[in-house]
Design an enzyme around this catalytic site. Structure first.
Site, PDB file in Angstrom:
ATOM      1  CD  GLU A 100      -3.027  -1.123   0.513  1.00  0.00           C
ATOM      2  OE1 GLU A 100      -3.312  -0.021  -0.007  1.00  0.00           O
ATOM      3  OE2 GLU A 100      -3.701  -2.146   0.346  1.00  0.00           O
TER       4      GLU A 100
ATOM      5  CB  CYS B 229      -1.750   7.214   1.460  1.00  0.00           C
ATOM      6  SG  CYS B 229      -3.154   6.345   2.181  1.00  0.00           S
TER       7      CYS B 229
END
Ligand code: NAD
Length: 526
Positions: free
Chosen positions: A256, A290
């Protein structure tokens, strides 16, 4: 800007021993980003310590797996209750080690409680044994089952922006799946996790299948060598190293990674909602998310008004810390070098002709690591702020002709984590379907993260694999297909077995042809 006092958070990730950071360092100092105070230390785990931790939880994993989903989730439900009962203590720790404001710090425990409930309820459906029907009558003599068995030890390597969500958030499905788990948190923010681990072991008294190892990149790298599955969250630069290292032992990885997420505002958008969502999506957690909104493409007709309103709202954001009464929206920066990345992006944009409408500088009025929320208008594709992830309180706004140009520019990125589209629902949904991202929200931002029922992951340089949904737990198991004779042990010899004879092969060919063909001539072999 004043970053020098605490330019390192945990001294920039340097390990410090009693002798002040010599090669013999044995611990990591953790400092408060908001003022540089030393708030704790954790041991620095070397390769041998990592090997010992993995070996120990590995030896306990078979008994953990044998408990079954119900037996395992019982401990996770206890963890949920503990987290909710210790919400304030955990929020205090989160604020201290990350510099978050209270509202952002307090979201970690409730998020994890929700996730435990989700996987606690759905695990059986996602990874329970499957009964499978034969695809053809010929195979109906076999009983078919698929069982899902966990990887023995999953390694979870996590970043500093959401220290618990991004570590336990993956450890939870892994534990429910039956893995033992070893977490390597960011060296900047290990304290909250250390407290949860103590609770798991001493207050809940759960089996010894969850461990934490602390350290810098070397500790993470040592963990990659020891585990059977690597769940990594962090920058794409480190993610590539982790994947290359894991390839040496054919260890599967789920990555990720970073994002440079775009928001598109169509000319049919409700302006106020788009502006308010842009402010929250860009500056939540001081932009250290993010999935933060980093680039905004606004239709020509709305551009000036959008920029004006966004600037006004961002100007009014309160920046501070220790706001247990929710007295600030924007906090400090957890990692001092991230301020330099952001200011480089701002300066590059300024030099290339963009307008810095608010922010753009640190805070000389106080110690600690601060960067004011920054809105950049009239940005263009060659600017660093548009090309690369800032991962801080910086957003770039750009004007576009129409939806096609917006999609083209949003997709012209090496990242593909999340995208956001605002406008009349049908139009916005059609645009969202064209984005090259792992998740897209229509008339909303970031909210996919609060929906664990849908997967979250990155396309392109934003990652490999997904978390949440069925994917988020299935990746921690390996499937084993079971093909079992329905009728005892069967005859001594099947028609497939040796020796081959013309009669038996002809019979078999006729049977398979009959079931394979879809017209009578071919079925009868003419
Ligand atoms: P980072 O890549 O520097 O570090 C992440 C973790 O990897 C840390 O624990 C670090 O110690 C460890 N590490 C460093 N070198 C290693 C190595 N060689 N082998 C194994 N482990 C190693 O990232 P960061 O600065 O902590 O986090 C910021 C980045 O994370 C941003 O790019 C952000 O977008 C990304 N991120 C992604 C998601 C997501 O879900 N996609 C979520 C949060 C943050």
């Amino acid at each position: 800007m004043n970053t020098s006092a605490t330019s390192t958070g945990v001294s920039s990730g340097q390990a410090h021993g009693g002798n002040g950071g010599s090669p013999a360092a044995t611990q990591i100092e953790v400092r408060k980003p908001s003022d540089g105070t030393l708030i704790g230390t954790v041991p620095l785990d070397d390769k041998e310590a990592v090997q010992a931790a993995v070996a120990r939880v590995r030896s306990n994993q078979p008994a953990w797996e044998a408990l079954g989903i119900k037996g395992r989730r019982k401990y996770l439900f206890q963890l949920r209750d503990w987290l909710l009962d210790h919400e304030d203590e955990i929020a205090d720790l989160m604020q201290a080690e990350t510099g978050k404001v209270r509202a952002d710090a307090s979201s970690e425990t409730t998020y994890l409680a929700d996730l435990i409930n989700y996987y606690g309820k759905k695990a059986k459906k996602f990874i329970g044994e499957e009964k499978v029907s034969a695809h053809s009558p010929l195979m109906s003599v076999k009983k078919l089952r698929v069982q899902h068995r966990p990887y023995e030890v999953a390694g979870v390597i996590s970043p500093w922006n959401f220290p618990l969500i991004l570590s336990l958030g993956d450890a939870i499905p892994a534990l429910i799946a039956g893995c033992a788990v070893v977490i390597k948190p960011s060296e900047l923010t290990p304290l909250g996790l250390q407290r949860v681990l103590k609770a798991w072991k001493e207050e809940i008294g759960a089996p010894d299948v969850l461990e934490v190892v602390n350290g810098l990149g070397e500790t993470g790298s040592a963990l990659v060598d020891e585990v059977d599955f690597v769940q990594f969250t962090g920058s794409d630069r480190t993610g590539k190293k982790v994947m290359a290292q894991a390839a040496e032992t054919l260890t599967p990885v789920s990555l990720e990674l970073g994002g440079n997420d775009a928001m598109i505002v169509l000319d049919s958008a409700k302006l106020d909602r788009a502006v308010n969502a842009a402010a929250w999506g860009s500056f939540l957690n001081t932009g250290q998310v993010c999935m933060s909104v980093e680039r905004i493409y606004v239709a020509d007709a709305l551009y000036e008004e959008f920029v004006e309103k966004l600037t006004k709202e961002v100007n009014e954001l309160r920046q501070g810390e220790d706001d247990t009464d929710y007295g600030a929206e924007v906090g400090a920066m957890t990692f001092a070098p991230q301020i330099d990345i952001c200011t480089d992006h701002i300066e590059d944009a300024r030099k290339k002709g963009a307008r810095i409408l608010t922010g753009g500088e640190g805070r000389e009025d106080r110690p600690g690591q601060w960067l004011r929320p920054t809105v950049i208008a009239d940005a263009s594709p060659e600017m660093e702020v548009v090309k690369e992830e800032s991962f801080g309180p910086v957003v770039a706004v750009m004007k576009v002709r129409d939806a096609n140009e917006a999609v083209e520019r949003a997709n012209a990125s090496r990242h593909g984590l999340t995208g956001y589209v605002f406008g009349k629902r049908s139009e916005a949904e059609a645009v969202a379907r064209r984005l090259e991202v792992g998740a897209a929200c229509v008339n909303d931002v970031l909210i996919n993260f609060l929906n664990p029922a849908v997967p979250m992951g990155g396309w392109k340089d934003s990652g490999i694999g997904f978390r949440r949904g069925a994917y988020g737990i299935k990746k921690f198991v390996r499937s084993e297909s079971l093909v079992i004779n329905r009728f005892g042990q069967g005859p001594g010899r099947d028609p497939f077995f040796f020796p081959y004879t013309p009669e038996r092969r002809a019979l078999l060919n006729r049977i398979f042809r009959f079931f394979g063909a879809r017209d009578l001539r071919r079925k009868l072999g003419k």
